[in-house]
Design an enzyme around this catalytic site. Structure first.
Site, PDB file in Angstrom:
ATOM      1  N   GLU A  60      -1.307 -11.595   7.960  1.00  0.00           N
ATOM      2  CA  GLU A  60      -0.436 -12.504   7.222  1.00  0.00           C
ATOM      3  C   GLU A  60       0.736 -12.974   8.075  1.00  0.00           C
ATOM      4  O   GLU A  60       1.147 -14.142   7.992  1.00  0.00           O
ATOM      5  CB  GLU A  60       0.058 -11.825   5.944  1.00  0.00           C
ATOM      6  CG  GLU A  60      -0.993 -11.717   4.848  1.00  0.00           C
ATOM      7  CD  GLU A  60      -2.070 -10.687   5.172  1.00  0.00           C
ATOM      8  OE1 GLU A  60      -3.215 -10.867   4.716  1.00  0.00           O
ATOM      9  OE2 GLU A  60      -1.753  -9.701   5.870  1.00  0.00           O
ATOM     10  N   HIS A 129      -3.316  -5.834  -6.205  1.00  0.00           N
ATOM     11  CA  HIS A 129      -3.930  -7.147  -6.432  1.00  0.00           C
ATOM     12  C   HIS A 129      -3.419  -7.787  -7.722  1.00  0.00           C
ATOM     13  O   HIS A 129      -4.086  -8.631  -8.298  1.00  0.00           O
ATOM     14  CB  HIS A 129      -5.458  -7.027  -6.509  1.00  0.00           C
ATOM     15  CG  HIS A 129      -6.112  -6.559  -5.255  1.00  0.00           C
ATOM     16  ND1 HIS A 129      -6.147  -5.231  -4.897  1.00  0.00           N
ATOM     17  CD2 HIS A 129      -6.736  -7.233  -4.258  1.00  0.00           C
ATOM     18  CE1 HIS A 129      -6.784  -5.096  -3.751  1.00  0.00           C
ATOM     19  NE2 HIS A 129      -7.134  -6.295  -3.339  1.00  0.00           N
TER      20      HIS A 129
END
Length: 337
Positions: A60, A129
């Protein structure tokens, strides 16, 4: 009009933007050949080539850093982070570089970057998540933060974000990708094909950033929310028997304070609803603003309904998720105040 899911509306926005401007590029983990973990970028690499839609390593920090470099040199990157929960390694780049570039260069450089992230729970994704980190972005000067609640808005807001000359965080409630969700997890799902907001203009259009929408007019109180919680709010209001105005913020920053103030000054009561944790959530900022701007109109304290101050649980998903029952109890409380 065309019937679209939120996934299809987001993909259509990508396609139209890439057709109109060859500087628009898409990057992220699995966005190319695979078409994204939720298929929002499916077919883009085949249509526009590997130089304009390409896969990146699982980093990321690298995704965001590379996208900032591209934006600085004149491209218009759309970076996808597979889940908002994964953005933390890239957070320093977002805050220290993307958000500050215009200011630190005295306007010589801009960062026309969009970072897309699926956000929120309701899919049994557990703690890594399911997070809703929008407050981490709204705290940062130089960023715009967008959270659509339906396919029609998702397409128009994303096109407006791509056209914006500064960095935009685009948070996509994953529980809404294939249909509206009103928080009644024990009832059958409703697809966007059977919902009015599943009608999406196939042509290019923009929904202006910084403009909220009154999705239900009412006289007795104002309920301010965004994302998945818009549909939860509407369900709770219908079940409550009260005439409550529901406002979908759509854009958290810039915030449409004018619409909020006008509504609360008229109704005299206010509830703020979001899925993120309660403490230091974006709802606290809304409460402070409403209290400041509407103090003499308020007939009761402003209430917040939010997630609990705990990591998102797996086994107790629906105890954490601010469903219609909790919202309805808040409505009853504020109406008694």
């Amino acid at each position: 009009m065309a019937r679209m899911t939120m996934i299809e509306a987001i993909r259509d926005a990508h396609t139209l933007a890439m057709e109109r401007d060859e500087d628009v590029v898409v990057l992220g983990e699995d966005v190319g050949y695979f078409g994204g973990v939720f298929r929002c970028t499916a077919g883009l690499q085949k249509r526009f080539g590997v130089e304009r839609c390409f896969d990146t390593p699982i980093s990321e920090l690298g995704i965001v850093g590379a996208a900032i470099g591209m934006a600085t040199y004149g491209l218009k990157p759309i970076a996808e982070i597979q889940f908002a929960d994964y953005m933390y390694p890239g957070y320093d780049q977002i805050v220290s570089e993307a958000a500050r570039l215009r200011y630190r260069s005295a306007g010589q450089f801009t960062c026309p970057l969009v970072i897309r992230m699926p956000t929120g729970g309701g899919i049994f994704g557990a703690q890594t998540h399911s997070q809703s980190p929008e407050a981490l972005f709204t705290h940062v000067a130089g960023l715009k933060t967008v959270v659509p609640s339906n396919p029609r808005d998702a397409k128009g807001l994303l096109l407006a974000a791509i056209a914006d000359p500064d960095p935009v965080i685009f948070l996509e409630p994953k529980r809404l990708y294939n249909g509206p969700f009103d928080g009644h997890f024990d009832r059958p799902s409703v697809p966007w094909s059977k919902h009015p907001q599943g009608d999406v203009d196939p042509e290019y259009y923009e929904v202006p950033l910084g403009k909220a929408q009154v999705v239900r007019e009412g006289r007795e109180a104002t309920l301010i929310t965004y994302g998945t919680m818009v549909h939860v709010a509407l369900a709770a209001v219908e079940e409550s028997g009260h005439d409550i105005e529901v406002i979908d913020l759509r854009t958290l920053l810039p915030l449409d304070l004018e619409t909020l103030v006008a509504s609360v000054n008229r109704t005299g009561r206010c509830i703020v609803l979001h899925e993120a944790t309660l403490t230091s959530g974006f709802g606290a900022e809304i409460v402070a603003l409403v209290q400041s701007e509407c103090f003499y109109a308020l007939e009761a304290p402003v209430l917040r309904v939010a997630g609990w101050d705990t990591p998102y649980p797996h086994a107790q998903e629906w105890d954490y998720f601010p469903g219609p029952d909790r919202v309805r109890r808040a409505i009853d409380t504020v109406m008694e105040g």
